[in-house]
Design a protein around this motif. Sequence first.
Motif, PDB file in Angstrom:
ATOM      1  N   THR A  90       8.401  49.985  42.010  1.00 33.97           N
ATOM      2  CA  THR A  90       9.707  49.435  41.499  1.00 33.97           C
ATOM      3  C   THR A  90       9.953  48.507  43.374  1.00 33.97           C
ATOM      4  OG1 THR A  90      10.406  51.068  41.057  1.00 33.97           O
ATOM      5  CG2 THR A  90      11.726  50.193  42.168  1.00 33.97           C
ATOM      6  N   ALA A  91      10.209  47.337  43.131  1.00 41.32           N
ATOM      7  CA  ALA A  91      10.485  45.835  44.532  1.00 41.32           C
ATOM      8  C   ALA A  91      10.918  45.406  43.497  1.00 41.32           C
ATOM      9  CB  ALA A  91       9.139  46.007  44.969  1.00 41.32           C
ATOM     10  N   VAL A  92      11.635  44.167  44.448  1.00 41.38           N
ATOM     11  CA  VAL A  92      11.776  42.833  44.148  1.00 41.38           C
ATOM     12  C   VAL A  92      10.504  41.657  44.553  1.00 41.38           C
ATOM     13  CG1 VAL A  92      13.454  40.632  44.762  1.00 41.38           C
ATOM     14  CG2 VAL A  92      14.690  43.030  44.982  1.00 41.38           C
ATOM     15  N   TYR A  93      10.346  41.340  43.542  1.00 44.04           N
ATOM     16  CA  TYR A  93       9.100  40.577  43.406  1.00 44.04           C
ATOM     17  C   TYR A  93       9.425  39.244  42.982  1.00 44.04           C
ATOM     18  CZ  TYR A  93       6.634  44.233  41.557  1.00 44.04           C
ATOM     19  OH  TYR A  93       5.740  45.623  41.259  1.00 44.04           O
ATOM     20  N   TYR A  94       8.451  38.491  44.456  1.00 49.76           N
ATOM     21  CA  TYR A  94       9.039  36.907  44.554  1.00 49.76           C
ATOM     22  C   TYR A  94       8.032  35.967  44.472  1.00 49.76           C
ATOM     23  CZ  TYR A  94      12.398  38.870  47.544  1.00 49.76           C
ATOM     24  OH  TYR A  94      13.994  39.870  47.978  1.00 49.76           O
ATOM     25  N   CYS A  95       8.471  34.763  44.031  1.00 46.46           N
ATOM     26  CA  CYS A  95       6.500  34.264  43.599  1.00 46.46           C
ATOM     27  C   CYS A  95       7.242  32.822  44.896  1.00 46.46           C
ATOM     28  CB  CYS A  95       7.705  32.913  42.210  1.00 46.46           C
ATOM     29  SG  CYS A  95       6.653  31.405  42.368  1.00 46.46           S
ATOM     30  N   ASN A  96       5.772  32.342  45.420  1.00 46.11           N
ATOM     31  CA  ASN A  96       5.800  31.879  45.485  1.00 46.11           C
ATOM     32  C   ASN A  96       4.675  30.636  45.648  1.00 46.11           C
ATOM     33  OD1 ASN A  96       3.103  31.136  48.322  1.00 46.11           O
ATOM     34  ND2 ASN A  96       5.413  32.064  49.014  1.00 46.11           N
ATOM     35  N   ALA A  97       4.183  29.601  46.361  1.00 46.20           N
ATOM     36  CA  ALA A  97       3.647  28.334  45.926  1.00 46.20           C
ATOM     37  C   ALA A  97       3.216  27.307  47.168  1.00 46.20           C
ATOM     38  CB  ALA A  97       4.519  27.383  44.924  1.00 46.20           C
ATOM     39  N   ALA A  98       2.144  26.644  47.539  1.00 48.03           N
ATOM     40  CA  ALA A  98       1.507  25.505  47.855  1.00 48.03           C
ATOM     41  C   ALA A  98       2.315  24.683  47.768  1.00 48.03           C
ATOM     42  CB  ALA A  98       0.204  26.550  48.841  1.00 48.03           C
ATOM     43  N   VAL A  99       2.568  23.809  47.872  1.00 49.32           N
ATOM     44  CA  VAL A  99       2.863  23.160  47.366  1.00 49.32           C
ATOM     45  C   VAL A  99       3.507  21.536  47.912  1.00 49.32           C
ATOM     46  CG1 VAL A  99       4.860  21.020  46.545  1.00 49.32           C
ATOM     47  CG2 VAL A  99       4.901  23.510  45.787  1.00 49.32           C
ATOM     48  N   GLU A 100       2.616  20.610  47.478  1.00 47.47           N
ATOM     49  CA  GLU A 100       2.143  18.929  48.142  1.00 47.47           C
ATOM     50  C   GLU A 100       3.437  17.958  47.437  1.00 47.47           C
ATOM     51  OE1 GLU A 100      -1.142  16.309  47.637  1.00 47.47           O
ATOM     52  OE2 GLU A 100      -1.278  15.253  48.892  1.00 47.47           O
ATOM     53  N   THR A 101       4.290  17.890  47.595  1.00 44.06           N
ATOM     54  CA  THR A 101       5.589  17.277  47.357  1.00 44.06           C
ATOM     55  C   THR A 101       4.881  16.132  47.332  1.00 44.06           C
ATOM     56  OG1 THR A 101       5.911  16.328  49.724  1.00 44.06           O
ATOM     57  CG2 THR A 101       7.008  18.252  48.811  1.00 44.06           C
ATOM     58  N   ASN A 102       5.840  14.437  47.006  1.00 42.33           N
ATOM     59  CA  ASN A 102       5.303  13.375  46.049  1.00 42.33           C
ATOM     60  C   ASN A 102       5.306  12.635  48.126  1.00 42.33           C
ATOM     61  OD1 ASN A 102       5.617  14.151  43.556  1.00 42.33           O
ATOM     62  ND2 ASN A 102       7.351  13.489  42.904  1.00 42.33           N
ATOM     63  N   TYR A 103       6.064  13.593  48.976  1.00 38.16           N
ATOM     64  CA  TYR A 103       5.341  12.616  49.898  1.00 38.16           C
ATOM     65  C   TYR A 103       4.878  13.505  50.734  1.00 38.16           C
ATOM     66  CZ  TYR A 103      10.985  11.650  48.995  1.00 38.16           C
ATOM     67  OH  TYR A 103      12.278  11.802  48.640  1.00 38.16           O
TER      68      TYR A 103
END
Length: 120
Positions: A90-103
Amino acid sequence: QVQLVESGGGLVQAGGSLRLSCSASGSIFSINVMGWYRQSPGKQRELVAAITSGGSTNYADSVKGRFTISRDYAKNTVYLQMNSLKPEDTAVYYCNAAVETNYRIWANYWGQGTQVTVSS
């Protein structure tokens, strides 16, 4: 700007299953690691599972053999299949992503969180 939108949380009895989804959208050139973290009251946020752009996975010891992370690279979406759930999940589940943006700037993004509650 990049957004991560999670879905799939809820209430389930111990021993049950849930599937979380997280879709990334916005100014995305590429995504390296995508993962799931969780945080319960009074505890620090902890890594649950992560998957790299090459498909390598990593799991917390507490979920090995019960949770499976997967990824749809075309849809920039990551999933977390959670089986044999326990009250301690039981918890709040968070998504995470390491993103290279279009910049061509790398940054770390978080979703808004989705509540998972496992009743005994």
